[in-house]
Design a protein around this motif. Structure first.
Motif, PDB file in Angstrom:
ATOM      1  N   TYR A 128      44.667  89.375  31.641  1.00 21.03           N
ATOM      2  CA  TYR A 128      43.826  89.653  30.478  1.00 21.03           C
ATOM      3  C   TYR A 128      42.676  88.640  30.332  1.00 21.03           C
ATOM      4  O   TYR A 128      41.900  88.737  29.389  1.00 21.03           O
ATOM      5  N   LYS A 129      42.590  87.672  31.229  1.00 24.07           N
ATOM      6  CA  LYS A 129      41.471  86.729  31.362  1.00 24.07           C
ATOM      7  C   LYS A 129      41.390  85.685  30.238  1.00 24.07           C
ATOM      8  O   LYS A 129      41.316  84.494  30.509  1.00 24.07           O
ATOM      9  N   GLU A 130      41.378  86.126  28.987  1.00 23.47           N
ATOM     10  CA  GLU A 130      41.302  85.196  27.850  1.00 23.47           C
ATOM     11  C   GLU A 130      42.308  85.644  26.793  1.00 23.47           C
ATOM     12  O   GLU A 130      42.316  86.816  26.416  1.00 23.47           O
ATOM     13  N   VAL A 131      43.129  84.710  26.322  1.00 22.36           N
ATOM     14  CA  VAL A 131      44.186  85.077  25.383  1.00 22.36           C
ATOM     15  C   VAL A 131      44.402  83.971  24.360  1.00 22.36           C
ATOM     16  O   VAL A 131      43.954  82.828  24.532  1.00 22.36           O
ATOM     17  N   LEU A 132      45.091  84.330  23.293  1.00 16.97           N
ATOM     18  CA  LEU A 132      45.745  83.360  22.423  1.00 16.97           C
ATOM     19  C   LEU A 132      47.199  83.337  22.881  1.00 16.97           C
ATOM     20  O   LEU A 132      47.872  84.378  22.876  1.00 16.97           O
ATOM     21  N   TYR A 133      47.673  82.161  23.304  1.00 12.42           N
ATOM     22  CA  TYR A 133      48.976  82.084  23.947  1.00 12.42           C
ATOM     23  C   TYR A 133      49.814  80.963  23.333  1.00 12.42           C
ATOM     24  O   TYR A 133      49.365  79.813  23.254  1.00 12.42           O
ATOM     25  N   SER A 134      51.017  81.329  22.909  1.00 16.41           N
ATOM     26  CA  SER A 134      51.976  80.339  22.421  1.00 16.41           C
ATOM     27  C   SER A 134      53.186  80.370  23.342  1.00 16.41           C
ATOM     28  O   SER A 134      53.889  81.383  23.429  1.00 16.41           O
ATOM     29  N   ALA A 135      53.407  79.281  24.053  1.00 15.76           N
ATOM     30  CA  ALA A 135      54.496  79.234  25.027  1.00 15.76           C
ATOM     31  C   ALA A 135      55.857  79.204  24.336  1.00 15.76           C
ATOM     32  O   ALA A 135      55.984  78.693  23.217  1.00 15.76           O
ATOM     33  N   PRO A 136      56.889  79.747  24.970  1.00 14.18           N
ATOM     34  CA  PRO A 136      58.247  79.593  24.442  1.00 14.18           C
ATOM     35  C   PRO A 136      58.562  78.116  24.219  1.00 14.18           C
ATOM     36  O   PRO A 136      58.250  77.272  25.058  1.00 14.18           O
ATOM     37  N   GLY A 137      59.132  77.809  23.070  1.00 11.77           N
ATOM     38  CA  GLY A 137      59.436  76.432  22.721  1.00 11.77           C
ATOM     39  C   GLY A 137      58.344  75.764  21.915  1.00 11.77           C
ATOM     40  O   GLY A 137      58.540  74.671  21.384  1.00 11.77           O
ATOM     41  N   ARG A 138      57.206  76.426  21.799  1.00  9.22           N
ATOM     42  CA  ARG A 138      56.097  75.887  20.998  1.00  9.22           C
ATOM     43  C   ARG A 138      56.143  76.561  19.630  1.00  9.22           C
ATOM     44  O   ARG A 138      56.139  77.779  19.531  1.00  9.22           O
ATOM     45  N   ASN A 139      56.132  75.781  18.588  1.00  8.50           N
ATOM     46  CA  ASN A 139      56.376  76.337  17.262  1.00  8.50           C
ATOM     47  C   ASN A 139      55.077  76.511  16.469  1.00  8.50           C
ATOM     48  O   ASN A 139      54.904  75.964  15.386  1.00  8.50           O
ATOM     49  N   ILE A 140      54.140  77.290  17.034  1.00  7.87           N
ATOM     50  CA  ILE A 140      52.905  77.644  16.320  1.00  7.87           C
ATOM     51  C   ILE A 140      52.994  79.121  15.965  1.00  7.87           C
ATOM     52  O   ILE A 140      53.001  79.987  16.843  1.00  7.87           O
ATOM     53  N   ASN A 141      53.084  79.404  14.682  1.00 11.17           N
ATOM     54  CA  ASN A 141      53.388  80.765  14.224  1.00 11.17           C
ATOM     55  C   ASN A 141      52.250  81.397  13.433  1.00 11.17           C
ATOM     56  O   ASN A 141      52.482  82.315  12.637  1.00 11.17           O
ATOM     57  N   TYR A 142      51.029  80.919  13.669  1.00  7.10           N
ATOM     58  CA  TYR A 142      49.904  81.392  12.850  1.00  7.10           C
ATOM     59  C   TYR A 142      48.622  81.355  13.675  1.00  7.10           C
ATOM     60  O   TYR A 142      48.404  80.437  14.472  1.00  7.10           O
ATOM     61  N   THR A 143      47.776  82.350  13.490  1.00  6.01           N
ATOM     62  CA  THR A 143      46.418  82.320  14.023  1.00  6.01           C
ATOM     63  C   THR A 143      45.544  83.176  13.118  1.00  6.01           C
ATOM     64  O   THR A 143      46.042  83.847  12.204  1.00  6.01           O
ATOM     65  N   ALA A 144      44.230  83.157  13.349  1.00 12.37           N
ATOM     66  CA  ALA A 144      43.310  83.870  12.451  1.00 12.37           C
ATOM     67  C   ALA A 144      42.120  84.427  13.224  1.00 12.37           C
ATOM     68  O   ALA A 144      41.691  83.867  14.243  1.00 12.37           O
ATOM     69  N   LEU A 145      41.600  85.539  12.720  1.00 14.27           N
ATOM     70  CA  LEU A 145      40.406  86.187  13.258  1.00 14.27           C
ATOM     71  C   LEU A 145      39.392  86.316  12.125  1.00 14.27           C
ATOM     72  O   LEU A 145      39.765  86.404  10.961  1.00 14.27           O
ATOM     73  N   THR A 146      38.107  86.361  12.482  1.00 18.11           N
ATOM     74  CA  THR A 146      37.070  86.450  11.447  1.00 18.11           C
ATOM     75  C   THR A 146      36.088  87.577  11.750  1.00 18.11           C
ATOM     76  O   THR A 146      35.012  87.341  12.319  1.00 18.11           O
ATOM     77  N   PRO A 147      36.417  88.813  11.361  1.00 20.40           N
ATOM     78  CA  PRO A 147      35.500  89.933  11.595  1.00 20.40           C
ATOM     79  C   PRO A 147      34.343  89.991  10.602  1.00 20.40           C
ATOM     80  O   PRO A 147      33.403  90.770  10.781  1.00 20.40           O
ATOM     81  N   ASN A 148      34.414  89.203   9.522  1.00 26.71           N
ATOM     82  CA  ASN A 148      33.321  89.104   8.541  1.00 26.71           C
ATOM     83  C   ASN A 148      32.925  90.443   7.904  1.00 26.71           C
ATOM     84  O   ASN A 148      31.758  90.663   7.578  1.00 26.71           O
ATOM     85  N   GLY A 149      33.887  91.317   7.715  1.00 29.99           N
ATOM     86  CA  GLY A 149      33.637  92.575   7.017  1.00 29.99           C
ATOM     87  C   GLY A 149      32.788  93.559   7.786  1.00 29.99           C
ATOM     88  O   GLY A 149      32.298  94.538   7.215  1.00 29.99           O
ATOM     89  N   LYS A 150      32.618  93.362   9.099  1.00 33.99           N
ATOM     90  CA  LYS A 150      31.711  94.195   9.899  1.00 33.99           C
ATOM     91  C   LYS A 150      32.373  95.458  10.455  1.00 33.99           C
ATOM     92  O   LYS A 150      31.691  96.338  10.968  1.00 33.99           O
ATOM     93  N   TYR A 151      33.715  95.542  10.367  1.00 34.17           N
ATOM     94  CA  TYR A 151      34.429  96.620  11.042  1.00 34.17           C
ATOM     95  C   TYR A 151      35.430  97.285  10.088  1.00 34.17           C
ATOM     96  O   TYR A 151      35.754  96.741   9.033  1.00 34.17           O
ATOM     97  N   THR A 152      35.897  98.452  10.511  1.00 36.76           N
ATOM     98  CA  THR A 152      36.869  99.186   9.693  1.00 36.76           C
ATOM     99  C   THR A 152      38.268  99.214  10.315  1.00 36.76           C
ATOM    100  O   THR A 152      39.249  99.436   9.615  1.00 36.76           O
ATOM    101  N   LYS A 153      38.364  98.973  11.617  1.00 34.89           N
ATOM    102  CA  LYS A 153      39.663  99.018  12.292  1.00 34.89           C
ATOM    103  C   LYS A 153      39.830  97.808  13.211  1.00 34.89           C
ATOM    104  O   LYS A 153      38.876  97.340  13.839  1.00 34.89           O
ATOM    105  N   LEU A 154      41.066  97.337  13.291  1.00 34.53           N
ATOM    106  CA  LEU A 154      41.461  96.343  14.274  1.00 34.53           C
ATOM    107  C   LEU A 154      42.546  96.956  15.150  1.00 34.53           C
ATOM    108  O   LEU A 154      43.523  97.509  14.637  1.00 34.53           O
TER     109      LEU A 154
END
Length: 226
Positions: A128-154
C-alpha cells in the motif's frame, strides 16, 4: 510487463506532459530553457518502433536538454497502454489506475504512525506504499484525519494485525459526535473498507479499542474521500 516498462522509462528520463492548461500559480514555477527537438531518437516497445502522438493524434518528438532526453508522458503512456491524467487543481500528472475519490494522504492527517517501510505497508501480498501503522505490542490507539469539511464520504480501509481489534470508533472531533462504530475486526478478515458519512466534518478521530498485542494498518493511498 507494461508497468515495468514504464518504470524503466521513468528511471531513464523525465517525462513531459503535453496539452496542460497552466494557471498563474503553476506558471510561476516555470523556468525558460534552451532545448532541442530530437527527431533522430527512436522509441521501441516490444521491439517495434512506436509513434509518439499527443492527445489530438499529432506526432510529437523527444526533447534533449543538458544531456538528458525527455519524452512526452502522454505519448509514452498511450503506447504502453497506461492511463494518464492531469489534475489541474493539484498540478499533478497521474499515471495508472486512479481511485474514484481523493486519497486521505492528500489531506492533513496525524502522522505519528506514518510509515513507508515495506514491512509495514504490505498486507497479503499487496504493498500500500504509505500507511498509518501500529505494530503489535505498541499501545497507540488513536489517530486523526483532517478533511476540513470538503467531502461527504470517507472510505476508510483498516486491517487488524496478529490479534483481533475489539472495535474502532470514528468521530467528528469538533461536534463530539460518533459517526460510525465497527466491531470485531480480525486479522483473518483482511483489509476492510468502512464507509462513513462525513458531510461538513472538519476533523475526524479514529479510536481503536484493542488488546496490546494487536496491531493495525490504515492505508493512506487506498482509503479515500468523496
Amino acid at each position: 510487463m507494461k508497468k515495468k516498462k514504464l518504470a524503466l522509462i521513468l528511471g531513464g528520463a523525465v517525462l513531459l506532459f503535453g496539452g496542460m492548461s497552466l494557471g498563474a500559480a503553476a506558471s510561476s514555477q516555470l523556468q525558460e530553457i534552451k532545448a532541442f527537438l530530437n527527431g533522430g531518437l527512436k522509441v521501441r516497445v516490444d521491439g517495434n518502433i512506436a509513434q509518439l502522438k499527443d492527445a489530438n493524434g499529432k506526432s510529437v518528438l523527444p526533447i534533449t536538454y543538458n544531456g538528458t532526453t525527455y519524452l512526452p508522458v502522454r505519448a509514452v503512456a498511450d503506447v504502453l497502454g497506461v492511463a494518464v491524467k492531469y489534475d489541474a487543481q493539484a498540478n499533478e500528472v497521474l499515471l495508472g489506475e486512479q481511485l474514484e475519490g481523493v486519497p486521505i494522504g492528500r489531506e492533513n492527517f496525524n502522522n505519528t504512525l506514518y510509515s513507508k517501510d515495506p514491512s509495514h505497508t504490505t498486507l497479503n501480498g499487496q504493498d500500500y506504499k504509505e500507511v498509518l501503522y501500529s505494530a503489535p505490542g505498541r499501545n497507540i490507539n488513536y489517530t486523526a484525519l483532517t478533511p476540513n469539511g470538503k467531502y461527504t464520504k470517507l472510505y476508510l480501509q483498516f486491517a487488524a494485525i496478529d490479534k483481533d481489534v475489539e472495535h474502532i470508533e470514528i468521530k467528528d472531533l469538533d461536534n463530539k459526535a460518533l459517526l460510525k462504530k465497527v466491531e470485531g475486526i480480525t486479522p483473518e478478515s483482511g483489509m476492510q473498507t468502512i464507509e462513513v458519512d462525513i458531510t461538513g466534518v472538519k476533523t475526524i478521530t479514529i479510536n481503536i479499542r484493542k488488546d496490546k498485542d494487536a496491531g493495525y494498518m490504515i492505508p493512506l493511498t487506498t482509503s479515500y474521500y468523496k
